[in-house]
Design a protein around this motif. Structure first.
Motif, PDB file in Angstrom:
ATOM      1  N   PHE A  52      14.704 -47.889  54.985  1.00  0.00           N
ATOM      2  CA  PHE A  52      13.942 -47.048  54.071  1.00  0.00           C
ATOM      3  C   PHE A  52      12.927 -46.146  54.761  1.00  0.00           C
ATOM      4  N   SER A  53      13.052 -45.955  56.074  1.00  0.00           N
ATOM      5  CA  SER A  53      12.178 -45.005  56.766  1.00  0.00           C
ATOM      6  C   SER A  53      12.983 -44.298  57.838  1.00  0.00           C
ATOM      7  N   GLY A  54      12.435 -43.179  58.302  1.00  0.00           N
ATOM      8  CA  GLY A  54      13.130 -42.417  59.330  1.00  0.00           C
ATOM      9  C   GLY A  54      13.321 -43.196  60.617  1.00  0.00           C
ATOM     10  N   TRP A  55      12.310 -43.960  61.015  1.00  0.00           N
ATOM     11  CA  TRP A  55      12.443 -44.751  62.240  1.00  0.00           C
ATOM     12  C   TRP A  55      13.487 -45.849  62.084  1.00  0.00           C
ATOM     13  N   LEU A  56      13.503 -46.532  60.932  1.00  0.00           N
ATOM     14  CA  LEU A  56      14.494 -47.589  60.726  1.00  0.00           C
ATOM     15  C   LEU A  56      15.912 -47.018  60.769  1.00  0.00           C
ATOM     16  N   GLN A  57      16.109 -45.889  60.113  1.00  0.00           N
ATOM     17  CA  GLN A  57      17.424 -45.241  60.135  1.00  0.00           C
ATOM     18  C   GLN A  57      17.824 -44.888  61.574  1.00  0.00           C
ATOM     19  N   THR A  58      16.901 -44.305  62.321  1.00  0.00           N
ATOM     20  CA  THR A  58      17.192 -43.840  63.668  1.00  0.00           C
ATOM     21  C   THR A  58      17.454 -44.995  64.629  1.00  0.00           C
ATOM     22  N   ILE A  59      16.666 -46.055  64.525  1.00  0.00           N
ATOM     23  CA  ILE A  59      16.847 -47.226  65.393  1.00  0.00           C
ATOM     24  C   ILE A  59      18.168 -47.925  65.083  1.00  0.00           C
ATOM     25  N   PHE A  60      18.516 -48.007  63.806  1.00  0.00           N
ATOM     26  CA  PHE A  60      19.787 -48.637  63.432  1.00  0.00           C
ATOM     27  C   PHE A  60      20.962 -47.843  64.008  1.00  0.00           C
ATOM     28  N   LEU A  61      20.846 -46.516  63.991  1.00  0.00           N
ATOM     29  CA  LEU A  61      21.901 -45.676  64.572  1.00  0.00           C
ATOM     30  C   LEU A  61      22.080 -45.995  66.053  1.00  0.00           C
ATOM     31  N   ASP A 330      12.676 -37.198  59.469  1.00  0.00           N
ATOM     32  CA  ASP A 330      13.159 -37.233  60.854  1.00  0.00           C
ATOM     33  C   ASP A 330      11.965 -37.545  61.766  1.00  0.00           C
ATOM     34  N   PRO A 331      11.991 -38.652  62.491  1.00  0.00           N
ATOM     35  CA  PRO A 331      10.835 -39.016  63.305  1.00  0.00           C
ATOM     36  C   PRO A 331      10.695 -38.201  64.581  1.00  0.00           C
ATOM     37  N   LEU A 332      11.718 -37.436  64.938  1.00  0.00           N
ATOM     38  CA  LEU A 332      11.674 -36.655  66.171  1.00  0.00           C
ATOM     39  C   LEU A 332      11.408 -35.177  65.901  1.00  0.00           C
ATOM     40  N   PHE A 333      12.155 -34.580  64.993  1.00  0.00           N
ATOM     41  CA  PHE A 333      12.014 -33.155  64.714  1.00  0.00           C
ATOM     42  C   PHE A 333      11.419 -32.978  63.320  1.00  0.00           C
ATOM     43  N   PRO A 334      10.198 -32.451  63.216  1.00  0.00           N
ATOM     44  CA  PRO A 334       9.506 -32.406  61.923  1.00  0.00           C
ATOM     45  C   PRO A 334       9.999 -31.296  61.012  1.00  0.00           C
ATOM     46  N   LEU A 335       9.665 -31.418  59.755  1.00  0.00           N
ATOM     47  CA  LEU A 335      10.060 -30.436  58.749  1.00  0.00           C
ATOM     48  C   LEU A 335       9.560 -29.041  59.105  1.00  0.00           C
ATOM     49  N   LYS A 336       8.374 -28.955  59.701  1.00  0.00           N
ATOM     50  CA  LYS A 336       7.791 -27.642  60.011  1.00  0.00           C
ATOM     51  C   LYS A 336       8.553 -26.901  61.104  1.00  0.00           C
ATOM     52  N   SER A 337       9.464 -27.572  61.806  1.00  0.00           N
ATOM     53  CA  SER A 337      10.259 -26.870  62.825  1.00  0.00           C
ATOM     54  C   SER A 337      11.470 -26.164  62.231  1.00  0.00           C
ATOM     55  N   ILE A 338      11.764 -26.404  60.952  1.00  0.00           N
ATOM     56  CA  ILE A 338      12.924 -25.788  60.295  1.00  0.00           C
ATOM     57  C   ILE A 338      12.529 -24.424  59.735  1.00  0.00           C
ATOM     58  N   PRO A 339      13.234 -23.345  60.066  1.00  0.00           N
ATOM     59  CA  PRO A 339      12.898 -22.004  59.556  1.00  0.00           C
ATOM     60  C   PRO A 339      13.400 -21.821  58.114  1.00  0.00           C
ATOM     61  N   LEU A 353      18.494 -30.628  52.527  1.00  0.00           N
ATOM     62  CA  LEU A 353      17.378 -31.446  53.004  1.00  0.00           C
ATOM     63  C   LEU A 353      17.272 -32.705  52.161  1.00  0.00           C
ATOM     64  N   VAL A 354      17.309 -33.859  52.820  1.00  0.00           N
ATOM     65  CA  VAL A 354      17.174 -35.135  52.112  1.00  0.00           C
ATOM     66  C   VAL A 354      15.861 -35.789  52.506  1.00  0.00           C
ATOM     67  N   HIS A 355      15.476 -36.809  51.742  1.00  0.00           N
ATOM     68  CA  HIS A 355      14.188 -37.464  51.980  1.00  0.00           C
ATOM     69  C   HIS A 355      14.258 -38.533  53.057  1.00  0.00           C
ATOM     70  N   HIS A 356      15.361 -39.270  53.099  1.00  0.00           N
ATOM     71  CA  HIS A 356      15.436 -40.437  53.976  1.00  0.00           C
ATOM     72  C   HIS A 356      16.750 -40.440  54.759  1.00  0.00           C
ATOM     73  N   GLY A 357      16.709 -39.846  55.954  1.00  0.00           N
ATOM     74  CA  GLY A 357      17.901 -39.839  56.791  1.00  0.00           C
ATOM     75  C   GLY A 357      17.611 -40.073  58.252  1.00  0.00           C
ATOM     76  N   GLY A 358      16.323 -40.026  58.625  1.00  0.00           N
ATOM     77  CA  GLY A 358      15.973 -40.201  60.018  1.00  0.00           C
ATOM     78  C   GLY A 358      16.538 -39.095  60.876  1.00  0.00           C
ATOM     79  N   HIS A 359      16.737 -39.397  62.152  1.00  0.00           N
ATOM     80  CA  HIS A 359      17.315 -38.424  63.074  1.00  0.00           C
ATOM     81  C   HIS A 359      18.777 -38.773  63.326  1.00  0.00           C
ATOM     82  N   LEU A 360      19.663 -37.952  62.785  1.00  0.00           N
ATOM     83  CA  LEU A 360      21.115 -38.089  62.957  1.00  0.00           C
ATOM     84  C   LEU A 360      21.716 -39.281  62.228  1.00  0.00           C
TER      85      LEU A 360
END
Length: 384
Positions: A52-61, A330-339, A353-360
């Motif tokens: 349920f968080s970006g880090w959990l999603q990313t670590i599980f990947l 996304d815990p690595l690339f923030p929303l503000k980096s998206i044009p 854009l989704v709320h809970h997907g983490g990085h990749l």
């Protein structure tokens, strides 16, 4: 947990209004052909409940990178691609490479794809490879569900691909993708070609599409977790954070140092004169970029490399159907980096854009599976 349950899970779609209904516009393609991203009652992405968080999603990947199951159990057909500067990349085809008219006939594919079947190029992230679970799942789904032949472009030095020149893969370098596309056009002249990029691979793809603009030979492109504004994204990725400091940065540095040391002779044959003692002491992605990637790529400073690598400035020039898929957590690339404004202004481009997907990651379901596979298949099938 209660906060998680109360969160909205709607897919936010950023694109033009599509008032003229041009069939080539990204907005029209998504609204007419991608029910995973757009439907009258609202498209949703429900994350795996315990991720349920970006880090959990990313670590599980990261933990399932080498997983093999019925969704990912494939065998690639590898060939080496000689690059114009003397370098090499590897192409991992599934189910097998198309047969050039002048080539000797080989055994028929068990999946029996036509020679003119569409081709989708998959571009991994930094130090990524075709062996990753996510790459294999997408390759299998594209082929078995949509009859699209896939080929993973393994970067120089990755997935047992040798480094034969001082040039390494980097976020700014689109020449290898250009060479791979030209080669695929040569051996599959009747096949439509699309591409899907992941993280740094998504940045390379986005940059390439913008550089080529109306001359781009791709039928469509999908960018998953793209950094876009590289200075902003990479600064965020290196920020102090317990998980970042204790987990991500050490893991990245181990992989990057291993990559550098493995290819030490080829790197040192160039003019960059890299300090390998400092590289082996580096503790962050920024340090490694400054000590290795920037000088090997011909940049005087890391900041200069990041500015040149940014694909955000090229989004307005994209002139093929283009879909970006990102997560606001996304815990690595923030929303503000998206044009976001540039994507909305260009009729060829769209952002899901989704709320809970983490990085990749984008895991959904009680037994986690990749949510983005359906949108990718829908979008590409509508353009090929």
């Amino acid at each position: 947990m209660f906060q998680f349950l109360s969160q909205p899970f709607a897919v936010r779609l950023v694109c033009t209004d599509d008032t003229d209904g041009k069939p080539s516009s990204a907005a029209h393609i998504v609204r007419s052909s991608c029910p995973s991203l757009y439907r009258k009652q609202g498209a949703r992405m429900l994350p795996t409940p315990y991720l349920f968080s970006g880090w959990l999603q990313t670590i599980f990947l990261a933990q399932c990178a080498r997983k093999r199951d019925k969704l990912s159990d494939i065998t690639y057909d590898r060939e080496m691609l000689a690059l114009p500067d003397g370098g090499q990349a590897s192409l991992d085809w599934y189910p097998q490479r198309p047969q050039c008219a002048s080539a000797k006939e080989s055994a028929a594919s068990p999946l029996d794809l036509a020679a003119s079947a569409p081709v989708a190029i998959i571009i991994p992230g930094a130090c990524g490879s075709s062996r990753e679970y996510s790459m294999r799942c997408l390759a299998r789904a594209l082929c078995h569900r949509r009859r699209i032949r896939t080929v993973v472009l393994n970067h120089r030095g990755c997935s047992n691909t040798p480094v034969t020149t001082p040039r390494l893969h980097s976020a700014d370098f689109t020449a290898d993708l250009h060479a791979a596309i030209a080669y695929i056009q040569q051996i599959a002249p009747n096949s439509a070609i699309s591409a899907v990029g992941f993280s740094i691979g998504a940045n390379i793809l986005t940059k390439y599409a913008g550089e080529q603009s109306h001359a781009c030979p791709l039928a469509a492109a999908v960018a998953i977790s793209c950094p876009f504004d590289v200075p902003t994204a990479f600064k965020h990725a290196s920020r102090p954070h317990p998980i970042n400091t204790l987990v991500f940065q050490p893991a990245f540095c181990v992989a990057a140092r291993s990559y550098a040391n493995k290819h030490h002779p080829a790197i040192q044959a160039g003019s960059a004169n890299c300090d390998f003692a400092a590289i082996n002491r580096a503790k962050s992605m920024h340090e490694l970029d400054a000590l290795l990637i920037a000088p090997v790529s011909g940049f005087r400073t890391c900041d200069e490399y990041y500015r040149e690598a940014s694909s955000a400035k090229l989004v307005p020039k994209i002139a093929i159907p283009y879909l970006a898929i990102s997560s606001s957590d996304d815990p690595l690339f923030p929303l503000k980096s998206i044009p976001i404004d540039a994507i909305r202004a260009n009729p060829w481009t769209a952002l899901a854009l989704v709320h809970h997907g983490g990085h990749l990651a984008f895991f959904t379901g009680l037994w986690p599976r990749f949510w983005y596979i359906d949108p990718v298949l829908e979008f590409l099938a509508a353009t090929l």
